[in-house]
Design an enzyme around this catalytic site. Structure first.
Site, PDB file in Angstrom:
ATOM      1  N   GLY A 246      43.525  90.372 106.414  1.00  0.00           N
ATOM      2  CA  GLY A 246      42.318  89.636 106.056  1.00  0.00           C
ATOM      3  C   GLY A 246      41.061  90.009 106.791  1.00  0.00           C
ATOM      4  O   GLY A 246      39.991  89.491 106.473  1.00  0.00           O
ATOM      5  N   PRO A 282      46.926  94.309 108.252  1.00  0.00           N
ATOM      6  CA  PRO A 282      45.616  94.631 107.681  1.00  0.00           C
ATOM      7  C   PRO A 282      45.758  95.558 106.478  1.00  0.00           C
ATOM      8  O   PRO A 282      46.583  96.475 106.487  1.00  0.00           O
ATOM      9  CB  PRO A 282      44.912  95.363 108.829  1.00  0.00           C
ATOM     10  CG  PRO A 282      46.036  96.018 109.571  1.00  0.00           C
ATOM     11  CD  PRO A 282      47.204  95.077 109.479  1.00  0.00           C
ATOM     12  N   GLY A 283      44.987  95.309 105.464  1.00  0.00           N
ATOM     13  CA  GLY A 283      44.925  96.213 104.324  1.00  0.00           C
ATOM     14  C   GLY A 283      43.544  96.829 104.267  1.00  0.00           C
ATOM     15  O   GLY A 283      43.299  97.947 104.718  1.00  0.00           O
ATOM     16  N   ARG A 284      42.607  96.025 103.751  1.00  0.00           N
ATOM     17  CA  ARG A 284      41.225  96.455 103.562  1.00  0.00           C
ATOM     18  C   ARG A 284      40.624  97.104 104.810  1.00  0.00           C
ATOM     19  O   ARG A 284      39.952  98.127 104.727  1.00  0.00           O
ATOM     20  CB  ARG A 284      40.410  95.210 103.193  1.00  0.00           C
ATOM     21  CG  ARG A 284      39.000  95.475 102.738  1.00  0.00           C
ATOM     22  CD  ARG A 284      38.237  94.149 102.604  1.00  0.00           C
ATOM     23  NE  ARG A 284      38.960  93.126 101.879  1.00  0.00           N
ATOM     24  CZ  ARG A 284      38.906  92.951 100.561  1.00  0.00           C
ATOM     25  NH1 ARG A 284      38.144  93.733  99.835  1.00  0.00           N
ATOM     26  NH2 ARG A 284      39.608  91.998  99.985  1.00  0.00           N
ATOM     27  N   ARG A 320      36.764  95.506  91.053  1.00  0.00           N
ATOM     28  CA  ARG A 320      36.345  94.453  91.984  1.00  0.00           C
ATOM     29  C   ARG A 320      35.060  93.727  91.577  1.00  0.00           C
ATOM     30  O   ARG A 320      35.012  92.493  91.660  1.00  0.00           O
ATOM     31  CB  ARG A 320      36.241  94.993  93.423  1.00  0.00           C
ATOM     32  CG  ARG A 320      37.589  95.480  93.973  1.00  0.00           C
ATOM     33  CD  ARG A 320      37.546  95.788  95.464  1.00  0.00           C
ATOM     34  NE  ARG A 320      37.394  94.579  96.249  1.00  0.00           N
ATOM     35  CZ  ARG A 320      36.261  94.159  96.785  1.00  0.00           C
ATOM     36  NH1 ARG A 320      35.156  94.870  96.667  1.00  0.00           N
ATOM     37  NH2 ARG A 320      36.226  93.029  97.447  1.00  0.00           N
ATOM     38  N   CYS A 349      33.853  98.356  76.881  1.00  0.00           N
ATOM     39  CA  CYS A 349      33.326  97.347  75.972  1.00  0.00           C
ATOM     40  C   CYS A 349      33.596  95.944  76.506  1.00  0.00           C
ATOM     41  O   CYS A 349      34.421  95.200  75.978  1.00  0.00           O
ATOM     42  CB  CYS A 349      33.935  97.532  74.595  1.00  0.00           C
ATOM     43  SG  CYS A 349      33.550  99.157  73.941  1.00  0.00           S
ATOM     44  N   TYR A 378      41.724  98.324  97.325  1.00  0.00           N
ATOM     45  CA  TYR A 378      41.745  97.586  96.061  1.00  0.00           C
ATOM     46  C   TYR A 378      40.882  98.287  95.007  1.00  0.00           C
ATOM     47  O   TYR A 378      40.237  97.646  94.186  1.00  0.00           O
ATOM     48  CB  TYR A 378      41.308  96.120  96.273  1.00  0.00           C
ATOM     49  CG  TYR A 378      42.136  95.444  97.346  1.00  0.00           C
ATOM     50  CD1 TYR A 378      43.457  95.081  97.098  1.00  0.00           C
ATOM     51  CD2 TYR A 378      41.617  95.222  98.621  1.00  0.00           C
ATOM     52  CE1 TYR A 378      44.236  94.492  98.092  1.00  0.00           C
ATOM     53  CE2 TYR A 378      42.382  94.634  99.620  1.00  0.00           C
ATOM     54  CZ  TYR A 378      43.698  94.274  99.347  1.00  0.00           C
ATOM     55  OH  TYR A 378      44.468  93.706 100.339  1.00  0.00           O
TER      56      TYR A 378
END
Ligand SMILES: *Cc1c(COP(=O)(O)O)cnc(C)c1O
Length: 427
Positions: A246, A282-284, A320, A349, A378
């Site tokens: 996070g 942790p990812g982001r 995102r 579209c 992501y």
């Protein structure tokens, strides 16, 4: 190869945006657009930053690979000694392909299937994070059939207020589907004693994503610590304390970085108090700033008093903005004079298919390249084939070299699993 990874991932030199030392136009010419480009040295630097912050306690960083599960990215993090946090059997498969073994893996997620639990136990993962009573019972049954004891952690929902930029990335608040409600934790902890094929080895939490300050962690940790204390009092041999992921990254130009030291100070104090091995997910934080989505301007358009920049990347490539109303900085790859207030839109579209609305942009012409920044997390992992668009290529840059790490999908890939000539069956 530059020794210092604290260089920006995408420096501008002579008016041209580079990925480390490679001019981005050279990558676009070789690989086409849209293409995700990642800086290996930025990923190294981000991991090192966290490793240094937590060096004073026993810990392991488990990269939340849903942020970016490319095999080359995983291999890089594996070489650097990280583990992974997975949320599916598919991610377990990728982790194995990238060289991780069971004890490198923490298995999170609110809806694990029996097959996924079987796979996780076969691979002897470090921990399965339990998110419900029913799942606890299922894990016990699966482990029983395999004749093993499953190492588990209970994911506590600490029920703290979390200020994230979008409601869809909150997870640690009351009423969320994630984790075990605080009031139910003691009951589940007690239940573990009655289940012969699970061993409670850890307690954990994950508060949400893109959390910009340490306040939620400060509020939540005492709740995790009290759950740990009662589990220990209940006779469980707890070894791990998992504080989830996070950590925020700046998406806006004027935003600062997450205060890692502030965050670490609070978490370190708690880890020392318990004497447990600290797990981080942790990812982001590890990959977002390492990546940019390179796209070509297809058209300029003026309609109903507005200016539009139409790009060859759309919401299927980077969802995102459409999904979370997320902001991404957008730079012209080659500096030009003049700005225009414009919407940057994709070819899909859907009116939600935009990267920027009414934003001062470089006054680019068709054929110019843009870099959608902070797209390493992501981004590709959430891409799709919507509008029957082949998914983009991915490239890794390391110093003055670059390599394709995902080939651009071909048109044949779009229909590979479809059947036009039907083999009818009857039940
Ligand atoms: C998504 C997720 C993470 C990573 O979140 P980031 O915001 O990318 O750091 C960590 N742990 C769990 C359980 C997750 O679901």
């Amino acid at each position: 190869m530059p020794s210092s990874g604290s260089e920006p991932a995408f420096p501008r030199r002579g008016g041209v945006l580079h990925a480390e030392q490679v001019p981005i136009p050279a990558i676009a010419a070789a690989v086409g657009t849209p293409t995700y480009v990642y800086s290996a040295n930025t990923i190294r630097a981000r991991l090192l930053r966290l490793e240094q912050a937590f060096a004073s306690v026993p810990h392991r960083i488990h990269f939340a690979m849903k942020a970016n599960s490319n095999l080359a990215v995983l291999r890089l993090l594996h070489e650097l000694g990280a583990g992974v946090d997975i949320v599916s059997g598919g991610e377990l498969f990728r982790a194995r392909e990238a060289g991780f073994i069971g004890r490198d893996v923490v298995f999170s997620g609110v809806g694990k299937t029996v097959r996924e639990i079987e796979q996780a136990l076969e691979e002897r993962v470090l921990l399965i994070n339990v998110e419900s009573e029913a799942e606890l019972v299922t894990i016990d049954a699966v482990a029983g059939r395999q004749g093993v004891v499953a190492p588990i952690a209970i994911r506590v929902n600490p029920e703290v207020t979390v200020d994230t930029p979008h409601a869809y990335i909150k997870t640690g608040e009351k009423g969320q589907k994630f984790g075990i409600p605080r009031d139910d934790v003691a009951r589940l902890v007690a239940m573990v004693h009655e289940l012969p094929h699970v061993a409670l080895r850890g307690l954990g939490m994950h508060l949400g994503s893109q959390i910009g300050n340490a306040d939620p962690m400060r509020d939540a940790l005492p709740r995790l610590l009290s759950a740990i204390a009662s589990a220990r009092a209940d006779g469980h041999a707890i070894a791990y304390m998992d504080v989830g992921g996070g950590l925020a990254v700046p998406y806006h130009a004027d935003e600062g970085d997450a205060d890692v030291d502030d965050y670490a100070e609070i978490v370190l104090a708690a880890a020392r108090e318990t004497g447990l091995t600290l797990l981080l997910e942790p990812g982001r934080f590890l990959v977002a700033e390492a990546g940019a989505l390179i796209t070509e301007v297809l058209y300029r358009k003026h309609a109903a008093g507005k200016d539009f920049i139409v790009t060859d990347a759309g919401m299927n490539d980077l969802v995102r903005p459409a999904l979370y109303q997320a902001y991404h900085r957008i730079d012209a790859v080659e500096s030009i004079e003049g700005t225009v207030v414009a919407d940057v839109v994709g070819p899909i579209c859907e009116s939600g298919d935009f990267y920027a609305k009414d934003r001062p942009m470089p006054d680019v012409s068709a054929g110019a390249l843009l870099a959608v920044q902070t797209a390493g997390a992501y981004g590709y992992t959430m891409s799709s084939n919507y509008n029957s668009r082949p998914r983009p290529a991915e490239v890794m840059v390391d110093g003055d070299r670059f390599a394709v790490i995902t080939e651009r999908e071909r048109l044949e890939d779009l229909v590979r699993h479809e059947r036009a000539h039907l083999q009818w069956r009857t039940a």
